[in-house]
Motif scaffolding. Structure first.
Motif, short mmCIF file in Angstrom:
data_model
loop_
_atom_site.label_atom_id
_atom_site.label_comp_id
_atom_site.label_asym_id
_atom_site.label_seq_id
_atom_site.Cartn_x
_atom_site.Cartn_y
_atom_site.Cartn_z
N CYS A 193 13.24 -16.51 36.90
CA CYS A 193 13.82 -16.33 38.18
C CYS A 193 13.65 -14.95 38.79
O CYS A 193 14.03 -14.01 38.14
CB CYS A 193 15.46 -16.58 38.02
N PRO A 194 13.09 -14.78 39.85
CA PRO A 194 12.59 -13.70 40.64
C PRO A 194 13.61 -12.76 41.01
O PRO A 194 13.44 -11.73 41.45
CB PRO A 194 11.57 -14.12 41.62
N ASP A 195 15.07 -13.19 40.89
CA ASP A 195 15.85 -12.45 41.30
C ASP A 195 16.62 -11.90 40.01
O ASP A 195 17.30 -12.44 39.15
CB ASP A 195 17.11 -13.45 41.97
N PRO A 196 16.57 -10.58 39.78
CA PRO A 196 16.69 -10.00 38.35
C PRO A 196 18.34 -10.29 38.07
O PRO A 196 18.81 -10.42 36.90
CB PRO A 196 16.60 -8.35 38.33
N GLU A 197 19.20 -10.05 38.94
CA GLU A 197 20.65 -9.90 38.75
C GLU A 197 21.22 -11.56 38.40
O GLU A 197 21.94 -11.61 37.37
CB GLU A 197 21.49 -9.46 40.01
N THR A 198 20.60 -12.39 39.05
CA THR A 198 21.00 -13.85 39.04
C THR A 198 20.27 -14.24 37.68
O THR A 198 20.94 -15.05 36.93
CB THR A 198 20.42 -14.78 40.08
N ALA A 199 19.05 -13.73 37.30
CA ALA A 199 18.16 -14.17 36.14
C ALA A 199 19.27 -13.82 34.73
O ALA A 199 19.14 -14.64 33.80
CB ALA A 199 16.91 -13.29 36.25
N ALA A 200 19.95 -12.69 34.92
CA ALA A 200 20.35 -12.19 33.96
C ALA A 200 21.82 -13.06 33.47
O ALA A 200 21.94 -13.49 32.30
CB ALA A 200 21.14 -11.03 34.10
N ARG A 201 22.22 -13.61 34.65
CA ARG A 201 23.53 -14.70 34.52
C ARG A 201 22.77 -16.01 34.05
O ARG A 201 23.39 -16.50 33.05
CB ARG A 201 23.96 -14.71 35.82
N MET A 202 21.58 -16.19 34.51
CA MET A 202 21.04 -17.45 33.75
C MET A 202 20.73 -17.58 32.37
O MET A 202 20.97 -18.50 31.73
CB MET A 202 19.70 -17.83 34.69
N ILE A 203 20.34 -16.44 32.06
CA ILE A 203 19.92 -16.22 30.42
C ILE A 203 21.24 -16.44 29.62
O ILE A 203 21.24 -17.18 28.64
CB ILE A 203 19.21 -14.96 30.29
N GLU A 204 22.27 -15.68 30.19
CA GLU A 204 23.60 -15.75 29.42
C GLU A 204 23.91 -17.10 29.47
O GLU A 204 24.56 -17.70 28.50
CB GLU A 204 24.42 -14.93 30.04
N LYS A 205 23.98 -18.02 30.52
CA LYS A 205 24.34 -19.37 30.62
C LYS A 205 23.53 -20.40 29.66
O LYS A 205 23.93 -21.02 28.92
CB LYS A 205 24.17 -19.91 31.86
N ILE A 206 22.13 -20.08 29.46
CA ILE A 206 21.39 -20.89 28.65
C ILE A 206 21.71 -20.35 27.16
O ILE A 206 21.79 -21.38 26.47
CB ILE A 206 19.77 -20.63 28.85
N GLU A 207 21.75 -19.24 26.89
CA GLU A 207 22.22 -18.69 25.54
C GLU A 207 23.61 -19.59 24.95
O GLU A 207 23.67 -19.90 24.00
CB GLU A 207 22.32 -17.50 25.40
N GLU A 208 24.55 -19.59 25.86
CA GLU A 208 25.71 -19.98 25.84
C GLU A 208 25.51 -21.40 25.34
O GLU A 208 26.20 -22.01 24.56
CB GLU A 208 26.62 -19.94 26.97
N ALA A 209 24.72 -22.13 26.19
CA ALA A 209 24.64 -23.65 25.67
C ALA A 209 23.83 -23.75 24.52
O ALA A 209 24.16 -24.74 23.93
CB ALA A 209 23.69 -24.44 26.75
#
Length: 369
Positions: free
Chosen positions: A193-209
């Protein structure tokens, strides 16, 4: 008989008209391969070119994806000599190195929820007993290989650039400027995801899953810049129709839209129409709700499309299902899987767009010169 022969020639493993790919192989078989036909002669193509894109798709590249360890190094078998295409069919093979069919032994007689086990059984009366067979996302190796060669052919005709990126994961969305986003922006983080701040939240969501044994889906957006006006055909072969077939053929894709897509239903015609102006001496538009396509033919603006990927079907949570004999059982899948397919799907979406554009470019050149 003749009807069977005709049907057998079009059983869904070949894509394209003039520029065509035919893929073969299963997830836990010996190899995955592709035959790319209709490739113009004289293009510079090497195994290194292909391997660079395969590395973007391969498993094990980060903790966000399946930990199956495959080098995914290709072997060009035909159609290329001394790094140059011959104009003959190009055969490419990628051997499976970390196949584990035994990991699926306890599931061979079960129908995994939302997998292709039941439907393949209903169609063929037999199914690949491990890893989903042809329904596995490992088949997309063939598409990435074809996409590399397609981009080589495209750039001989027009300065086309295709960039895809993760727009959303589950309920987390990014605002991306499709006019300026670059491959470097996309590759700056493992979720692509080319938006760094949003990418960090996405990564946490995937790791949570992943930690909970579950999975999440999302949306990939793709922009194709530099596509000339005039590609595509009326009625049944509109370029967005071909793009839709290409994208919806990908594993886990359940939705497709181009331009304004479904959001366009919430505005009026006067708001949605793209006014024409002159841009550096050529006809252009001030807005791009059409997504670069009008009447099924490219208008010279950037093509913008989106693909909706469902959550990965293989999860580590107990589920209700049936055996092939109809007995109700509980299933908790083992094995390696992606908690979210989107990071690895970015190069696959790019590849399918490149294949469509290369095919339509050659068709346009053949018809209109």
């Amino acid at each position: 008989n003749s009807s069977f022969i005709l049907y057998s020639l079009s059983m869904g493993n070949t894509f394209g008209t003039l520029f065509r790919i035919t893929s073969f192989g299963e997830s836990h078989g010996k190899a995955i391969g592709v035959v790319v036909d209709g490739v113009p002669p004289g293009l510079a193509v090497t195994e290194d070119d292909i391997n660079a894109e395969l590395r973007r798709r391969r498993p094990g590249q980060s903790k966000l994806v399946t930990q199956r360890m495959e080098s995914d190094a290709c072997e060009i078998l035909s159609g290329v000599e001394q790094g140059v295409t011959l104009g003959t069919p190009i055969g490419v093979l990628v051997r499976n190195e970390d196949a584990r069919p035994d990991a699926y032994s306890e599931m061979r007689d079960l129908y995994r929820p939302s997998h292709a086990d039941f439907t393949y059984d209903a169609k063929y009366g037999v199914q690949a007993s491990s890893g989903g067979g042809r329904a596995s996302a490992r088949e997309t190796i063939a598409r990435v290989i074809g996409g590399v060669i397609a981009m080589k052919a495209l750039r001989e005709i027009a300065p086309v650039e295709v960039v895809a990126y993760v727009r959303s994961v589950h309920d987390i969305s990014a605002e991306i400027d499709s006019g300026t986003v670059t491959r470097e922006d996309v590759e700056a983080n493992p979720v692509r995801c080319p938006d760094p701040e949003t990418a960090a939240r996405m990564i946490e969501k995937i790791e949570e899953a992943r930690r909970s044994g579950d999975s999440v889906g999302g949306v990939i957006e793709c922009v194709a810049r530099g596509v000339p006006a005039g590609w595509g055909d009326p009625v049944f072969d509109k370029i967005e129709a071909t793009l839709a077939q290409a994208i919806l053929s990908l594993p886990a894709v359940k939705g497709f839209e181009v331009g304004s897509g479904f959001a366009g239903t919430r505005i009026t015609g006067s708001e949605h129409n793209d006014p024409f102006i002159l841009k550096d001496g050529r006809v252009g538009t001030t807005t791009n709700f059409s997504g670069g396509i009008q009447g099924g033919i490219t208008n010279g603006e950037a093509i913008i499309l989106r693909a909706a990927f469902k959550p990965t079907a293989t999860i580590n949570k107990e589920q209700d299902t049936l055996t092939r004999e109809g007995k109700a059982v509980k299933l908790k899948a083992r094995g390696r899987h992606d908690p979210c397919v989107l990071p690895r799907a970015v190069p696959i979406v790019e590849a399918m767009v490149a294949l469509v554009l290369a095919d339509h470019a050659l068709r346009h050149r053949g018809q209109c010169g």
